[in-house]
Design an enzyme around this catalytic site. Structure first.
Site, PDB file in Angstrom:
ATOM      1  CG  HIS A   9      -1.833   1.124   1.369  1.00 10.18           C
ATOM      2  ND1 HIS A   9      -1.862   1.949   2.478  1.00 10.18           N
ATOM      3  CD2 HIS A   9      -2.796   1.574   0.535  1.00 10.18           C
ATOM      4  CE1 HIS A   9      -2.803   2.853   2.319  1.00 10.18           C
ATOM      5  NE2 HIS A   9      -3.387   2.651   1.153  1.00 10.18           N
ATOM      6  CG  HIS A  51      -3.548   9.443  -0.275  1.00 12.67           C
ATOM      7  ND1 HIS A  51      -4.293  10.279   0.528  1.00 12.67           N
ATOM      8  CD2 HIS A  51      -4.313   8.343  -0.484  1.00 12.67           C
ATOM      9  CE1 HIS A  51      -5.453   9.715   0.803  1.00 12.67           C
ATOM     10  NE2 HIS A  51      -5.490   8.533   0.195  1.00 12.67           N
TER      11      HIS A  51
END
Length: 243
Positions: A9, A51
């Site tokens: 991740h 992100h």
């Protein structure tokens, strides 16, 4: 039983600053089956790996990614917030990531981050980079934005896509089937046996996020998910290889 793919991740983000080359290199080093990264568009049209919509949380700068050029973004330190070891870690572009991973045989999960009603050419740029590196066979493009995924499919129907969501709605499997989306990416607590059965019937894969608990990993593996997205790929590999 075939174990699920272990997908790091934001790179191996428990061990290096998320979405940086250091985290990506660490994920490769740890033997991850796949790497998930988030992408957005800079002011001057470069696909950058980050992100948040702002640089505030993961750098020493402030401001929106979309209001900064790549040159401006490259002056920021994206590592010190994580630890001194990563001081002056720069932001990376998707092109740099693809270049680094071009000979690696794992899955690259590119998640397109878009705010509601944000219109830009990020999907076109992502497809162009996939074409440039000829890595269609090891890519999946995911997003919470159905519109983004439909745009990817319109640009190139052969690029695999995955729809992200954080609610236990079976409608997402119907949506995936309707729009010829290849996978669903649900929050791990929402994965059920019924969901798995419906996904199998629709020939849709399940990649679930973000699983850092070994007990949960094993439970999801027994349910038959296709991929587990985790911050700790080494722990996941150890747990799942022993099933």
């Amino acid at each position: 039983m075939n174990r699920p793919l272990v997908i790091a991740h934001r790179g191996a983000s428990a061990y290096a600053p998320e979405n940086t080359m250091s985290a990506i290199k660490k994920a490769v080093q740890l033997g991850s089956d796949g790497i998930e990264i988030d992408v957005q568009l800079s002011k001057d049209g470069h696909v950058v790996v980050i992100h948040d919509t702002t640089v505030n949380r993961t750098s020493n700068g402030n401001g929106k990614v979309s209001s900064m050029t790549l040159e401006q973004l490259k002056t920021l330190d994206f590592g010190s917030w994580f630890s001194k070891e990563f001081k002056n870690e720069p932001i990376c572009t998707l092109e740099e990531v693809f270049d680094y991973l071009k000979d690696w045989d794992g899955l690259i999960n590119v998640e397109i981050k878009k705010e509601w009603f944000q219109f830009n050419s990020i999907e076109k740029r992502v497809v162009e980079l996939i074409d440039k590196f000829d890595i269609r066979n090891k890519i999946i493009v995911s997003s919470f934005s159905t519109l983004s995924l439909l745009t990817i499919k319109r640009l190139d129907k052969d690029i695999p896509t995955g729809i992200l969501y954080s609610s236990p709605a079976k409608e997402f499997i119907l949506l995936a089937k309707l729009f010829k989306i290849d996978a669903i990416h649900p929050w791990y607590k929402d994965v059920t046996k019924d969901m798995k059965e419906a996904a199998v019937k629709g020939n849709i894969k399940i990649h679930t996020y973000t699983v850092d608990d070994v007990v949960e990993m094993k439970k999801l593996a027994k349910l038959g998910v296709n991929g587990i997205i985790t911050n700790i790929p080494d722990v996941a590999l150890k747990a799942l290889n022993n099933l």
